[in-house]
Enzyme design. Structure first.
Site, PDB file in Angstrom:
ATOM      1  N   THR A  76      52.205  -4.599  35.569  1.00 54.64           N
ATOM      2  CA  THR A  76      51.682  -3.380  36.200  1.00 54.64           C
ATOM      3  C   THR A  76      50.328  -3.624  36.853  1.00 54.64           C
ATOM      4  O   THR A  76      49.633  -4.596  36.562  1.00 54.64           O
ATOM      5  CB  THR A  76      51.561  -2.252  35.168  1.00 54.64           C
ATOM      6  OG1 THR A  76      50.623  -2.625  34.162  1.00 54.64           O
ATOM      7  CG2 THR A  76      52.901  -1.940  34.529  1.00 54.64           C
ATOM      8  N   ASP A  77      49.975  -2.703  37.741  1.00 55.82           N
ATOM      9  CA  ASP A  77      48.651  -2.756  38.372  1.00 55.82           C
ATOM     10  C   ASP A  77      47.750  -1.685  37.751  1.00 55.82           C
ATOM     11  O   ASP A  77      48.127  -1.066  36.751  1.00 55.82           O
ATOM     12  CB  ASP A  77      48.772  -2.602  39.889  1.00 55.82           C
ATOM     13  CG  ASP A  77      49.399  -1.284  40.317  1.00 55.82           C
ATOM     14  OD1 ASP A  77      49.434  -0.338  39.506  1.00 55.82           O
ATOM     15  OD2 ASP A  77      49.858  -1.201  41.473  1.00 55.82           O
ATOM     16  N   LEU A  78      46.604  -1.467  38.335  1.00 50.93           N
ATOM     17  CA  LEU A  78      45.645  -0.509  37.764  1.00 50.93           C
ATOM     18  C   LEU A  78      46.152   0.924  37.743  1.00 50.93           C
ATOM     19  O   LEU A  78      45.666   1.741  36.974  1.00 50.93           O
ATOM     20  CB  LEU A  78      44.323  -0.575  38.534  1.00 50.93           C
ATOM     21  CG  LEU A  78      43.520  -1.860  38.337  1.00 50.93           C
ATOM     22  CD1 LEU A  78      42.285  -1.854  39.220  1.00 50.93           C
ATOM     23  CD2 LEU A  78      43.132  -2.024  36.878  1.00 50.93           C
TER      24      LEU A  78
END
Length: 160
Positions: free
Chosen positions: A32-34
């Site tokens: 996942t990203d931020l």
């Protein structure tokens, strides 16, 4: 108390359901990203893993072909459509189908699914290339393996 006996663990692998290859995976934090959704490039990694697993199950030994100097597969065309993000801990299924086979290429449709919901879809064409990077014919057993997954042509009038 005796320790439980464990059989040797095997890496995750997919399976065929008719002419479709299914490869299951779980979304981990590293995917996942931020914003908490799967980073877009990870779908490429997942599709690659599913294609490699499909080839292994078909008996297409990429490592032996490469080490023998016969060649390797290279992605020549790729179209991705993102429809909905996957999120942490989702159980995603990658479904791969063979769309076309030529003397030197194989085209596939790959889908990332969350249940029945389509997350991302890819149209991928891979070519068989020599160690020097030039296109070459697929070995006959590879063509036969891919062709075995092609859906039979539909008979009757086409509906447009």
């Amino acid at each position: 108390m005796t320790a439980p006996q464990f059989s040797r663990l095997e890496p995750p692998g997919g399976r065929f359901d008719g002419q479709r290859h299914h490869y299951a995976l779980r979304v981990y934090f590293e995917d996942t990203d931020l914003s908490g959704v799967v980073y877009h490039a990870n779908y490429l990694r997942w599709f690659e893993r599913a294609r490699s697993d499909m080839l292994r199950l078909l008996g297409v030994d990429q490592r032996t072909a490469h080490e023998a100097g016969e060649g390797a597969f290279a992605v020549t065309d790729l179209v991705l459509r993102y429809l909905r993000p996957a999120r942490l801990d989702d159980a995603v299924l990658i479904e791969s189908t063979v769309a076309a086979v030529t003397r030197a290429t194989c085209s596939l449709i790959q889908k990332a699914l969350l249940g029945a919901e389509l997350l991302c879809e890819a149209e991928v064409r891979v070519a068989f290339v020599s160690p020097g990077g030039r296109a070459r014919r697929l070995p006959a057993p590879f063509v036969a393996a891919f062709s075995s997954l092609l859906a039979p042509p539909q008979e009757g009038p086409a509906i447009l």
